[in-house]
Design an enzyme around this catalytic site. Sequence first.
Site, PDB file in Angstrom:
ATOM      1  N   TYR A 160      -3.504  -5.163  -4.420  1.00  0.00           N
ATOM      2  CA  TYR A 160      -3.303  -5.473  -5.835  1.00  0.00           C
ATOM      3  C   TYR A 160      -3.435  -6.976  -6.168  1.00  0.00           C
ATOM      4  O   TYR A 160      -2.768  -7.806  -5.549  1.00  0.00           O
ATOM      5  CB  TYR A 160      -1.920  -4.973  -6.298  1.00  0.00           C
ATOM      6  CG  TYR A 160      -1.558  -5.550  -7.633  1.00  0.00           C
ATOM      7  CD1 TYR A 160      -2.222  -5.124  -8.772  1.00  0.00           C
ATOM      8  CD2 TYR A 160      -0.627  -6.573  -7.752  1.00  0.00           C
ATOM      9  CE1 TYR A 160      -1.964  -5.703  -9.997  1.00  0.00           C
ATOM     10  CE2 TYR A 160      -0.349  -7.150  -8.972  1.00  0.00           C
ATOM     11  CZ  TYR A 160      -1.031  -6.712 -10.087  1.00  0.00           C
ATOM     12  OH  TYR A 160      -0.782  -7.282 -11.293  1.00  0.00           O
ATOM     13  N   HIS A 217       4.094  -4.303  -7.047  1.00  0.00           N
ATOM     14  CA  HIS A 217       3.268  -3.268  -7.696  1.00  0.00           C
ATOM     15  C   HIS A 217       3.583  -1.856  -7.199  1.00  0.00           C
ATOM     16  O   HIS A 217       2.682  -1.084  -6.823  1.00  0.00           O
ATOM     17  CB  HIS A 217       1.772  -3.604  -7.547  1.00  0.00           C
ATOM     18  CG  HIS A 217       1.013  -3.364  -8.822  1.00  0.00           C
ATOM     19  ND1 HIS A 217       0.145  -2.329  -9.000  1.00  0.00           N
ATOM     20  CD2 HIS A 217       1.032  -4.030  -9.996  1.00  0.00           C
ATOM     21  CE1 HIS A 217      -0.366  -2.364 -10.224  1.00  0.00           C
ATOM     22  NE2 HIS A 217       0.170  -3.388 -10.857  1.00  0.00           N
TER      23      HIS A 217
END
Length: 408
Positions: A160, A217
């Site tokens: 991410y 995330h």
Amino acid sequence: MKITDAKVFVGGPAKNYVTLKIMTDQGVYGLGDATLNNRETLPAAYLRDYLIPNLIGMDPRNSEDIWQFFYRGAYFRRGPIAMAAYGAIDMALWDIKGKLAGMPLYQLFGGKSRDGALVYAHATGADLEDLMDSIAYYVEQGYKAVRVQCGIPGMPTASYAVPEEKGHTRNYITDYTGIRPKVEIWDTDRYRRYMPEALARIRERFGPDLKILHDVHHRLTPREAAEFAKAVEPVGLFWLEDPTPAEDQDALRLLRQHSTVPVAIGEVFNSIWDCNKLIENELIDFIRVAVTYAGGITHVKRIVDLAGLHHVRTGFHGAPSHSPLGMAAQAHLNAWAPNFGIQEYLVLGTPECDALFPSEHNMRNGMMYVSDAPGLGVDFDEGEAGRYEYKPASHPVVRLEDGTMWNY
Ligand code: GCO
Ligand code: MG
């Protein structure tokens, strides 16, 4: 006073912004944002097919009743698509109210509690060295707070917010063109072995004053998140974001029992019912909802007030997908909120975006200054809008090395 018409535009430079314009019989119009990243056509269809035909003829000054009419009237409540559509209407009605009053929105909320609102930028790197350069760049620009993400040695793919290759360290955007998502491979063990030490080195290099944020995330289980939070405690993070998938409002109990690291959650929430237990049980320190897909100003103000009772501060979502209209609504709440914390703000600041959404909100030295123009303080150039059309895009998906689906 009556609403006479409303139009929805989908498109924009680099992003598909969903922009609502509500017209009235007094010539005043209001603007709202329904940009639901990578699913933009859906709130637009809800607005066009159901909400706008019902809006016509209503008194735009009754923003509370109109919000309740759509929320209660739908029977099937909440959800990001519906809440983004109601959010756009609500923002546009507040914009109209501000223009009628001749006041910027923050004045209607109770005035300014501060001059500038602290913002954070995104630093990123394919590896730690790259990330250090990226942080240094933002610090030189005057940012006092920076979110840091870097590639993990041995991780099968970039994860991410991390570029595949070195050198792409500014405003790195993690969305991909096309309907079929890119696949990222994730390995929790490599991440938890590497990241705490990397964060410690960042603190060592940049000293005690820099506010350092990190976004997990949604990748860890509650037990792993508790372990990770304990490991990064000496770094003195400003916040640890989304350590666990946030729909489990009890998941953070274990983390809280083991660590005092400040926790920020909520960018995927779209109602007060998604975060009321987290807030009331004081399991988080920052609430990350976005005005756009959490039902607009009317609903988010309720969340902010509930949060204020429990020492929870705001940290509104402001990824690059956010339209300048949604960001303006947040700028007014940031100027007012007694429990303001920080604002995520990605300055895409392209001349094309400024031409589409002219405004006098501005950023200086890592602080955001709200416009004093009546209403939201952002306009929308329909001529410019004609240059853009919807382009499908998708978030990546995440799998473990054996192919099991994981959380993006
Ligand atoms: C953030 C977010 C984003 C999201 C994106 C999804 O902290 O800004 O995690 O980068 O991934 O907004 O649409
Ligand atoms: Mg995030």
